[in-house]
Design a protein around this motif. Structure first.
Motif, PDB file in Angstrom:
ATOM      1  N   TYR A  64       6.944   5.700  -5.313  1.00 56.66           N
ATOM      2  CA  TYR A  64       7.338   5.099  -6.208  1.00 56.66           C
ATOM      3  C   TYR A  64       6.537   5.339  -7.444  1.00 56.66           C
ATOM      4  CZ  TYR A  64       9.050   1.359  -3.337  1.00 56.66           C
ATOM      5  OH  TYR A  64       9.740   0.869  -2.231  1.00 56.66           O
ATOM      6  N   ASN A  71       1.162  -2.728 -16.916  1.00 54.48           N
ATOM      7  CA  ASN A  71       0.488  -3.000 -15.600  1.00 54.48           C
ATOM      8  C   ASN A  71      -0.324  -1.806 -15.197  1.00 54.48           C
ATOM      9  OD1 ASN A  71       1.675  -5.414 -15.603  1.00 54.48           O
ATOM     10  ND2 ASN A  71       3.115  -5.250 -14.135  1.00 54.48           N
ATOM     11  N   LEU A 128       4.901  -4.043  -8.960  1.00 57.37           N
ATOM     12  CA  LEU A 128       3.971  -5.261  -9.147  1.00 57.37           C
ATOM     13  C   LEU A 128       2.762  -4.988  -8.164  1.00 57.37           C
ATOM     14  CD1 LEU A 128       5.903  -8.720  -9.645  1.00 57.37           C
ATOM     15  CD2 LEU A 128       4.465  -7.345 -11.157  1.00 57.37           C
ATOM     16  N   TYR A 129       3.286  -5.051  -6.996  1.00 56.38           N
ATOM     17  CA  TYR A 129       2.211  -4.717  -5.880  1.00 56.38           C
ATOM     18  C   TYR A 129       1.222  -3.467  -6.094  1.00 56.38           C
ATOM     19  CZ  TYR A 129       1.187  -6.400  -0.769  1.00 56.38           C
ATOM     20  OH  TYR A 129       0.891  -6.959   0.228  1.00 56.38           O
ATOM     21  N   TYR A 132      10.988  -3.421  -8.286  1.00 56.96           N
ATOM     22  CA  TYR A 132      10.312  -4.293  -9.262  1.00 56.96           C
ATOM     23  C   TYR A 132       9.118  -4.862  -8.622  1.00 56.96           C
ATOM     24  CZ  TYR A 132       8.932  -7.828 -12.807  1.00 56.96           C
ATOM     25  OH  TYR A 132       8.264  -8.478 -13.670  1.00 56.96           O
ATOM     26  N   ASN A 133       9.412  -5.342  -7.561  1.00 61.42           N
ATOM     27  CA  ASN A 133       8.296  -5.948  -6.588  1.00 61.42           C
ATOM     28  C   ASN A 133       7.009  -5.038  -6.163  1.00 61.42           C
ATOM     29  OD1 ASN A 133       9.784  -8.062  -7.230  1.00 61.42           O
ATOM     30  ND2 ASN A 133      10.245  -8.660  -4.869  1.00 61.42           N
ATOM     31  N   ARG A 134       7.537  -3.937  -5.740  1.00 63.62           N
ATOM     32  CA  ARG A 134       6.909  -2.780  -5.085  1.00 63.62           C
ATOM     33  C   ARG A 134       5.784  -2.530  -6.240  1.00 63.62           C
ATOM     34  NH1 ARG A 134       8.490  -2.341   0.287  1.00 63.62           N
ATOM     35  NH2 ARG A 134       9.245  -4.452   0.428  1.00 63.62           N
ATOM     36  N   ALA A 171      -4.581   0.117  -3.416  1.00 63.28           N
ATOM     37  CA  ALA A 171      -5.256   0.056  -2.140  1.00 63.28           C
ATOM     38  C   ALA A 171      -4.716  -0.926  -1.462  1.00 63.28           C
ATOM     39  CB  ALA A 171      -6.808  -0.096  -2.346  1.00 63.28           C
ATOM     40  N   LEU A 172      -4.571  -2.216  -1.923  1.00 63.79           N
ATOM     41  CA  LEU A 172      -4.179  -3.201  -1.188  1.00 63.79           C
ATOM     42  C   LEU A 172      -2.416  -3.053  -0.673  1.00 63.79           C
ATOM     43  CD1 LEU A 172      -5.235  -5.913  -0.168  1.00 63.79           C
ATOM     44  CD2 LEU A 172      -4.158  -7.249  -2.353  1.00 63.79           C
ATOM     45  N   LEU A 211      -0.800  -4.155  -9.222  1.00 69.66           N
ATOM     46  CA  LEU A 211      -2.122  -5.145  -9.047  1.00 69.66           C
ATOM     47  C   LEU A 211      -3.219  -4.458  -8.296  1.00 69.66           C
ATOM     48  CD1 LEU A 211      -2.267  -8.287  -9.397  1.00 69.66           C
ATOM     49  CD2 LEU A 211      -2.217  -8.440  -6.974  1.00 69.66           C
ATOM     50  N   SER A 212      -2.875  -3.624  -7.206  1.00 67.69           N
ATOM     51  CA  SER A 212      -3.989  -3.134  -6.368  1.00 67.69           C
ATOM     52  C   SER A 212      -3.193  -2.023  -5.403  1.00 67.69           C
ATOM     53  CB  SER A 212      -4.784  -3.851  -5.646  1.00 67.69           C
ATOM     54  OG  SER A 212      -5.721  -3.328  -4.765  1.00 67.69           O
ATOM     55  N   ARG A 253      -1.243  -0.029  -0.345  1.00 66.57           N
ATOM     56  CA  ARG A 253      -1.119   0.969   0.725  1.00 66.57           C
ATOM     57  C   ARG A 253      -1.434   0.572   1.974  1.00 66.57           C
ATOM     58  NH1 ARG A 253      -2.635   4.715  -3.304  1.00 66.57           N
ATOM     59  NH2 ARG A 253      -4.761   4.066  -3.258  1.00 66.57           N
ATOM     60  N   ALA A 254      -2.647  -0.260   1.896  1.00 66.67           N
ATOM     61  CA  ALA A 254      -2.866  -0.884   3.131  1.00 66.67           C
ATOM     62  C   ALA A 254      -1.710  -1.790   3.918  1.00 66.67           C
ATOM     63  CB  ALA A 254      -4.312  -1.884   2.982  1.00 66.67           C
ATOM     64  N   HIS A 255      -0.928  -2.471   2.939  1.00 70.14           N
ATOM     65  CA  HIS A 255       0.145  -3.236   3.537  1.00 70.14           C
ATOM     66  C   HIS A 255       1.414  -2.523   3.586  1.00 70.14           C
ATOM     67  CE1 HIS A 255      -2.556  -7.152   2.515  1.00 70.14           C
ATOM     68  NE2 HIS A 255      -2.973  -6.505   3.667  1.00 70.14           N
ATOM     69  N   ARG A 256       1.290  -1.151   3.907  1.00 69.44           N
ATOM     70  CA  ARG A 256       2.538  -0.280   4.138  1.00 69.44           C
ATOM     71  C   ARG A 256       3.440  -0.295   2.833  1.00 69.44           C
ATOM     72  NH1 ARG A 256       4.506  -2.997   9.479  1.00 69.44           N
ATOM     73  NH2 ARG A 256       3.992  -4.843   8.211  1.00 69.44           N
TER      74      ARG A 256
END
Lengths: 226, 286
Positions: free
Chosen positions: B186, B46, B167-168, B163-165, B174-175, B171-172, B177-180
């Motif tokens: 990590y 990823n 993935l986030y 795991y979820n973080r 910047a996105l 994926l992106s 970070r913007a979503h806290r």
């Protein structure tokens, strides 16, 4: 926020989101109950790995729970994600792969993700870029409605002066430096536009558009909205 | 505890060759290494960090060389040096305007040249080099196994928690970070753990094939899985079955191959099957 290519619109947004280093100071009011302002971000073009097997549902649940997706998702979270998808009219996309979405579909899913933050400030970077006219129109109406329902502040970068004239309550014109700000009619004047864009952009005046049609129908929007 | 685990394995897997203690230890080692490599490998793919993992594995020579110079047990200096190299690369990437593969390329060259320079001075070590190139899971000691158990617990906890973080972020960033999502923490913890997993995997399959242990299960999982949760399980399945099959096959008289390469070949067979599956799926849909 309006300005020509390379004016620094995206950079300014990224500075606001804390994603690029900057000199100077950004003053932001605290959000509800004195906490940090909650922001939702819809990027211009999400550059991501399209080969990643991730469904739209995965995308909307990964931020909401600590429990790893390989141990399942909470049913309540799936329900909330579904509601968000319905709000952006993308409920049919829940089981589709993120990499298989069209530009317009991805845009709406990204909007759903931003709304999941329950934002007080929604930041959008040229959301209509890479989307066809029809898609742009749907997106535009959607934003109108959501903003009325949820009452967030919307900060949007746009190239489309027609959209700006009809939707914005406040326009900031920049071109590497700050040029002007205020209500659209005060900012998008002939003088300002020719100084920034180098030529007169006739689109700024709605009456000069063919059939008086704008990029987005906003007849339902109350005038004088803050 | 290790004795009990080894005996348990001998009972669980009733192959004749697995009734010997050193084979039981090797199997236990592989059952610890392969799921760790698979889980971390999912994120390596990823994050597009294959080259990063490669650089870390090649720093094994330098880590061992450092142990020889300082007269410290290489079993300690190797993983610690790998950890240092991994964190150094992350720090340089954050501060430099050079592209990440350029930075990794420079660090790669530095650690490799350092390791080879030391090794070439000392003829005695040069003989040991083969162990690193091909791996040597059959000589794994109980001390190594204890260290592996500790690392396994750390990696498992990290995977459950993040795991979820991850993935986030994958994926992106910047996105995220913007979503806290606090991406920096990590990224550093991931790089550190990855460096340790890579170093321990060097024992199993050798410097040259470590990246395969990370990438092949994850690539296969991407082909089989159709969402982000199953992707993880597929990677584990592919990795663990390849490891067990590789160990058993390599110990057969008719094969007589080194364990590491045999494991990787089993993984590659899995990948081939996944490619065929993707083709068939497309044809059915069309």
């Amino acid at each position: 926020m309006v300005g020509p290519n390379g004016a620094g619109k995206t950079t300014l947004l990224l500075a606001l989101l804390g994603d690029v280093p900057y000199a100077g100071k950004i003053r932001m009011e605290a959000g509800a109950r004195g906490r940090r302002l909650r922001m939702g971000y819809v990027p211009q073009r999400l550059a991501f790995d399209r080969g990643l097997p991730m469904t739209v549902m995965d995308f909307l649940t990964m931020g909401g729970q600590r429990r790893p997706l390989w141990l399942g998702t909470r049913r309540r979270l799936r329900g909330e994600a579904m509601e968000l998808l319905e709000q952006v009219r993308a409920d049919a996309l829940a089981d589709r792969l993120l990499g298989a979405l069209s530009g317009g579909e991805l845009q709406r899913v990204l909007l759903a993700l931003a709304l999941q933050q329950d934002p007080e400030l929604l930041v959008l970077d040229e959301p209509s870029a890479g989307v066809d006219v029809q898609g742009g129109l749907i997106f535009c109406e959607l934003l109108e409605r959501l903003r009325r329902e949820r009452g967030f502040t919307q900060l949007m970068v746009s190239h489309d002066l027609a959209t700006v004239t009809h939707h914005a309550t406040h326009v900031i014109l920049i071109n590497r430096v700050f040029v002007a700000e205020g209500p659209p009619r005060a900012v998008l004047t002939h003088d300002n536009l020719s100084a920034v864009f180098g030529l007169h952009m006739g689109l700024a005046d709605a009456r000069s558009m063919p059939n008086g049609q704008t990029a987005c129908d906003c007849s339902t929007r109350p005038r004088g909205e803050p | 505890m290790l004795d009990a685990m080894c005996a348990g394995l001998g009972w669980l897997v009733p192959f004749e060759i697995l009734q010997v203690r050193f084979m039981q230890q090797a199997l236990l080692g592989l059952l610890l290494v392969s799921p760790m490599a698979a889980a971390m490998g999912v994120q390596v793919v990823n994050f597009r960090m294959a080259f990063f993992a490669d650089a870390i594995s090649h720093s094994a020579f330098a880590g061992v060389a450092l142990g020889l110079i300082l007269a410290v047990d290489p079993g300690w200096t190797m993983p610690l040096f790998g950890l240092g190299v991994g964190l150094a690369i992350m720090a340089m990437q954050r501060r430099s305007s050079l592209s990440s593969d350029t930075i990794i390329g420079v660090v790669f060259a530095a650690v490799m040249a350092f390791g080879l320079a030391i090794v070439s001075r000392d003829r005695g070590v040069a003989r040991d080099l083969q162990r690193f190139l091909y791996g040597d899971i059959l000589t794994i000691t109980s001390q190594d196994l204890t260290a592996l158990l500790v690392l396994f617990a750390g990696v498992a906890a990290f995977q459950v928690w993040s795991y979820n973080r991850l993935l986030y972020i994958g994926l992106s960033p910047a996105l995220a970070r913007a979503h806290r999502v606090k991406t920096v923490g990590y990224e550093y913890v991931f790089a550190g753990l990855l460096a340790l997993v890579v170093m321990f995997s060097v024992w199993a399959v050798g410097v040259l094939l470590v990246t395969a242990l990370l990438i092949v299960p994850a690539a296969t999982a991407r082909n089989f899985a159709r969402s982000a949760g199953p992707m993880f399980w597929w990677a584990l399945l592919v990795s663990v079955t390849s490891a067990v099959a590789g160990l058993v096959i390599s110990a057969q008289d008719w094969a007589g191959t080194a364990t590491g390469p045999t494991i990787v070949l089993c993984g590659v067979a899995w990948f081939g099957a996944s490619q065929v599956t993707v083709r068939l799926r497309r044809r059915i849909r069309a």
